[in-house]
Design a protein around this motif. Structure first.
Motif, mmCIF file in Angstrom:
data_model
loop_
_atom_site.group_PDB
_atom_site.id
_atom_site.type_symbol
_atom_site.label_atom_id
_atom_site.label_comp_id
_atom_site.label_asym_id
_atom_site.label_seq_id
_atom_site.Cartn_x
_atom_site.Cartn_y
_atom_site.Cartn_z
ATOM 1 N N ASP A 194 0.865 -1.186 0.000
ATOM 2 C CA ASP A 194 0.000 0.000 0.000
ATOM 3 C C ASP A 194 0.897 1.231 0.000
ATOM 4 O O ASP A 194 1.775 1.351 0.857
ATOM 5 C CB ASP A 194 -0.884 0.035 1.250
ATOM 6 N N GLN A 195 0.648 2.138 -0.947
ATOM 7 C CA GLN A 195 1.435 3.356 -1.022
ATOM 8 C C GLN A 195 0.534 4.573 -1.221
ATOM 9 O O GLN A 195 -0.543 4.471 -1.833
ATOM 10 C CB GLN A 195 2.445 3.283 -2.168
ATOM 11 N N ARG A 196 0.982 5.733 -0.734
ATOM 12 C CA ARG A 196 0.253 6.981 -0.859
ATOM 13 C C ARG A 196 1.079 7.980 -1.664
ATOM 14 O O ARG A 196 2.277 8.131 -1.430
ATOM 15 C CB ARG A 196 -0.066 7.587 0.514
ATOM 16 N N GLU A 197 0.419 8.663 -2.567
ATOM 17 C CA GLU A 197 1.084 9.654 -3.412
ATOM 18 C C GLU A 197 1.097 11.012 -2.715
ATOM 19 O O GLU A 197 0.349 11.252 -1.751
ATOM 20 C CB GLU A 197 0.328 9.766 -4.744
ATOM 21 N N GLN A 198 1.940 11.910 -3.193
ATOM 22 C CA GLN A 198 1.887 13.305 -2.759
ATOM 23 C C GLN A 198 0.553 13.920 -3.168
ATOM 24 O O GLN A 198 -0.135 13.424 -4.066
ATOM 25 C CB GLN A 198 3.013 14.104 -3.418
ATOM 26 N N ASP A 199 0.179 15.035 -2.536
ATOM 27 C CA ASP A 199 -0.994 15.780 -2.979
ATOM 28 C C ASP A 199 -0.797 16.202 -4.435
ATOM 29 O O ASP A 199 0.335 16.455 -4.882
ATOM 30 C CB ASP A 199 -1.210 17.014 -2.114
ATOM 31 N N LEU A 200 -1.892 16.310 -5.145
ATOM 32 C CA LEU A 200 -1.836 16.552 -6.586
ATOM 33 C C LEU A 200 -0.947 17.731 -6.959
ATOM 34 O O LEU A 200 -0.062 17.607 -7.810
ATOM 35 C CB LEU A 200 -3.256 16.779 -7.121
ATOM 36 N N LEU A 201 -1.156 18.885 -6.338
ATOM 37 C CA LEU A 201 -0.428 20.081 -6.756
ATOM 38 C C LEU A 201 1.016 20.097 -6.282
ATOM 39 O O LEU A 201 1.817 20.900 -6.755
ATOM 40 C CB LEU A 201 -1.152 21.334 -6.268
ATOM 41 N N ASP A 202 1.367 19.199 -5.371
ATOM 42 C CA ASP A 202 2.753 19.106 -4.911
ATOM 43 C C ASP A 202 3.637 18.309 -5.860
ATOM 44 O O ASP A 202 4.866 18.444 -5.825
ATOM 45 C CB ASP A 202 2.815 18.442 -3.537
ATOM 46 N N ARG A 203 3.045 17.472 -6.689
ATOM 47 C CA ARG A 203 3.822 16.531 -7.494
ATOM 48 C C ARG A 203 4.646 17.249 -8.567
ATOM 49 O O ARG A 203 4.119 18.043 -9.341
ATOM 50 C CB ARG A 203 2.889 15.512 -8.174
ATOM 51 N N ALA A 204 5.925 16.935 -8.599
ATOM 52 C CA ALA A 204 6.794 17.558 -9.598
ATOM 53 C C ALA A 204 6.372 17.178 -11.010
ATOM 54 O O ALA A 204 6.490 17.968 -11.940
ATOM 55 C CB ALA A 204 8.250 17.152 -9.351
ATOM 56 N N ASP A 205 5.883 15.967 -11.174
ATOM 57 C CA ASP A 205 5.451 15.485 -12.488
ATOM 58 C C ASP A 205 4.110 14.791 -12.307
ATOM 59 O O ASP A 205 4.041 13.677 -11.789
ATOM 60 C CB ASP A 205 6.488 14.519 -13.067
ATOM 61 N N VAL A 206 3.027 15.439 -12.727
ATOM 62 C CA VAL A 206 1.695 14.851 -12.539
ATOM 63 C C VAL A 206 1.371 13.813 -13.596
ATOM 64 O O VAL A 206 0.287 13.250 -13.599
ATOM 65 C CB VAL A 206 0.591 15.949 -12.521
ATOM 66 N N SER A 207 2.315 13.506 -14.468
ATOM 67 C CA SER A 207 2.076 12.517 -15.518
ATOM 68 C C SER A 207 2.543 11.122 -15.126
ATOM 69 O O SER A 207 2.452 10.192 -15.934
ATOM 70 C CB SER A 207 2.788 12.936 -16.812
ATOM 71 N N VAL A 208 3.049 10.957 -13.912
ATOM 72 C CA VAL A 208 3.531 9.656 -13.458
ATOM 73 C C VAL A 208 2.921 9.347 -12.095
ATOM 74 O O VAL A 208 2.378 10.221 -11.425
ATOM 75 C CB VAL A 208 5.075 9.605 -13.367
ATOM 76 N N SER A 209 3.044 8.083 -11.686
ATOM 77 C CA SER A 209 2.537 7.667 -10.377
ATOM 78 C C SER A 209 3.612 6.881 -9.649
ATOM 79 O O SER A 209 3.914 5.737 -9.991
ATOM 80 C CB SER A 209 1.285 6.803 -10.531
ATOM 81 N N HIS A 210 4.200 7.507 -8.643
ATOM 82 C CA HIS A 210 5.197 6.819 -7.821
ATOM 83 C C HIS A 210 4.536 5.759 -6.949
ATOM 84 O O HIS A 210 5.117 4.697 -6.706
ATOM 85 C CB HIS A 210 5.936 7.830 -6.937
ATOM 86 N N SER A 211 3.317 6.035 -6.484
ATOM 87 C CA SER A 211 2.657 5.092 -5.578
ATOM 88 C C SER A 211 2.326 3.783 -6.274
ATOM 89 O O SER A 211 2.537 2.703 -5.711
ATOM 90 C CB SER A 211 1.394 5.717 -4.986
ATOM 91 N N SER A 212 1.812 3.832 -7.493
ATOM 92 C CA SER A 212 1.496 2.581 -8.190
ATOM 93 C C SER A 212 2.767 1.823 -8.553
ATOM 94 O O SER A 212 2.828 0.597 -8.429
ATOM 95 C CB SER A 212 0.646 2.844 -9.436
#
Length: 510
Positions: A289-307
């Motif tokens: 189980d992983q949690r991503e950064q908040d949407l506007l904090d993400r340096a690159d919103v085109s990828v998913s580190h959590s998945s």
């Protein structure tokens, strides 16, 4: 021989009520979940009453009609959804749990209570979920509505709503009040990264989802068992109208469904004691189980580190690679969550193994937070049909905010803890982007969506200010800007943004 406390899934159940069924009656969330739980009890192959009586924990997924503190269930609802279902199947669990919002919830709960079983805290647990969106839509505006209210009381561990993880007053003011527009920002950001045109990207999305519809067409639990061609999905028509850019209707999760699902877990010792045949047992080999950064904090919103991290950790725990997986069910509310996993693990849209067992949320159905419980049910059934094979379920919540993964197989294996907590620190350490809430001046469009579902067509923008590169949100109804966003390609376009006294930034073409 495995440790007798080793958790196994021993029963799964699904139920779907379609509006075109001859006996359609518009069931409640409780009734839908009850049918699925009954099916799961029968699926164990053991004495149903004995198994129901042995369940110590009923853990439920929160349905849409009770997803916010402002919700006003139009047809009424139970004051204790979980115990209403338990009573109907002859169970009296010591503990009832209601999970927060999030499509990752089904896999998260399976992992949580499998771990509790392995620790000897409990022996039998049931995960259940349902959605009655079809009923709510059918009776909206009608006289003679059914009353689904009931008062059962009893203990309930309500874990809260959790919507604050996905939205804020700032993002809501700027149009991010629904999943299509939220994911539209992500898919258009991915299109920007890949350098694809609007038309080419729509074709890629259609090529991804057409095979999903083919699976849904053959699934007896599908809410819309219709096979769709690539051309049909990619072509905007009156039937396949635009919802939020870049999505026509047939690429959007189908949430007006009546569906329920359930999964029953118990220890090996309990399974033997209750007489569950061993050929029904399916083990959880890997999980994360992983949690991503908040949407506007993400340096690159085109990828998913959590998945990426969750899939990799679940595979590591199972001791296999992506090539060893026989079946997938990847969360598919929109193309982006599927693309994110495909990008990171080299999966193609036409992978011969397929990327879904249900048929996906736009075609099988998107029963709110409980969709992946159907994916787990299908995976368990597939693993029983392919002893020794591995099936992977990827469950996504929020705006790619939380991702939970399970790897399943009939091969016996001892329970092992995952490294999710330690890996979460990698995401916590990622860089963030400064956000200017009240933005004024020149900027560019970083990514965008268009809301066709509002009375006035409106552009929704994540942009960067020229002055300092900080990120901002804005909306736009300027005809020239909306025209470019609807019919052209606004990525990277120069805009002028002005902060309003109402806290809303408004953009026009520069």
């Amino acid at each position: 021989m495995v440790d007798p406390r080793t958790p196994v899934i021993v029963g799964v159940g699904q139920f779907t009520e379609r509006i075109d069924d001859a006996d359609y009656r518009g069931m409640s969330a409780v009734e839908l979940a009850t049918e699925a739980v009954r099916a799961a009890l029968v699926d164990t192959g053991a004495d149903v009453a004995a198994v129901a009586g042995a369940i110590e924990v009923f853990a439920g997924l929160r349905q849409f009609e009770i997803c916010t503190p402002f919700a006003d269930p139009r047809l009424g609802c139970s004051d204790n959804y979980v115990r209403s279902v338990a009573q109907r199947v002859g169970a009296d669990p010591a503990r009832a749990v209601l999970e927060p919002i999030g499509g990752n919830g089904p896999q998260k709960l399976v992992t949580e209570f499998a771990g509790a079983i392995a620790a000897g805290e409990i022996a039998v647990a049931l995960i259940l979920g349902s959605e009655n969106g079809s009923t709510l839509k059918t009776f909206a505006g009608r006289d003679g509505k059914p009353d689904h209210s009931e008062t059962v009381g009893g203990q309930l561990e309500d874990r809260g709503y959790g919507f604050e993880q996905y939205m804020s007053e700032y993002t809501a003011k700027h149009g991010l009040t629904g999943a299509p527009v939220q994911y539209g920002l992500l898919d258009n950001a991915r299109r920007a990264r890949l350098g694809l045109s609007v038309g080419d990207y729509r074709l890629k999305m259609a090529e991804l989802f057409a095979p999903f519809s083919k699976v849904a067409a053959k699934n007896p639990f599908s809410s819309s068992p219709v096979e769709r061609s690539v051309e049909e999905l990619a072509t905007v028509t009156a039937e396949n109208r635009m919802i939020c850019d870049p999505y026509p209707r047939l690429m959007v999760a189908r949430d007006t469904v009546n569906q329920g699902a359930a999964a029953l877990l118990m220890s090996v010792e309990a399974a033997r004691r209750l007489g569950v045949p061993e050929e029904r047992w399916v083990y959880l080999h890997g999980h994360a189980d992983q949690r991503e950064q908040d949407l506007l904090d993400r340096a690159d919103v085109s990828v998913s580190h959590s998945s990426r991290q969750a899939v990799a950790e679940a595979l590591r725990g199972a001791g296999i690679s992506i090539d060893d997986v026989s079946t997938f069910d990847l969360y598919s509310c929109f193309p982006f969550p599927v693309f994110a996993v495909c990008d990171d693990f080299g999966l193609a849209a036409d992978d011969p193994r397929g990327l879904t067992l249900t048929g996906g949320l736009p075609y099988f159905g998107g029963p709110g937070n409980s969709y992946s419980l159907h994916g787990i049910a299908e995976t368990v059934a597939a693993m029983r049909d392919k002893p020794g094979a591995f099936g992977l379920v990827g469950a996504n919540g929020g705006v790619m905010s939380k991702y939970s993964v399970g790897v399943y197989s009939t091969t016996p294996v001892e329970w092992a803890a995952d490294r999710s907590a330690a890996l979460q620190q990698d995401i916590a350490a990622l860089p963030t982007v400064p956000v200017t809430r009240n933005a004024t001046g020149a900027g560019v469009i970083e990514t965008y969506s268009v809301r066709y579902d509002w009375p006035e067509r409106t552009g929704v923008i994540i942009g960067r200010l020229d002055a300092d590169g900080s990120r901002f949100m804005a909306i736009g109804t300027d005809p020239a800007l909306v025209s470019l966003m609807s019919d052209g390609d606004p990525l990277g376009a120069a805009i002028t943004v002005t902060a309003g006294e109402d806290g809303i930034n408004r953009a026009v073409l520069a």
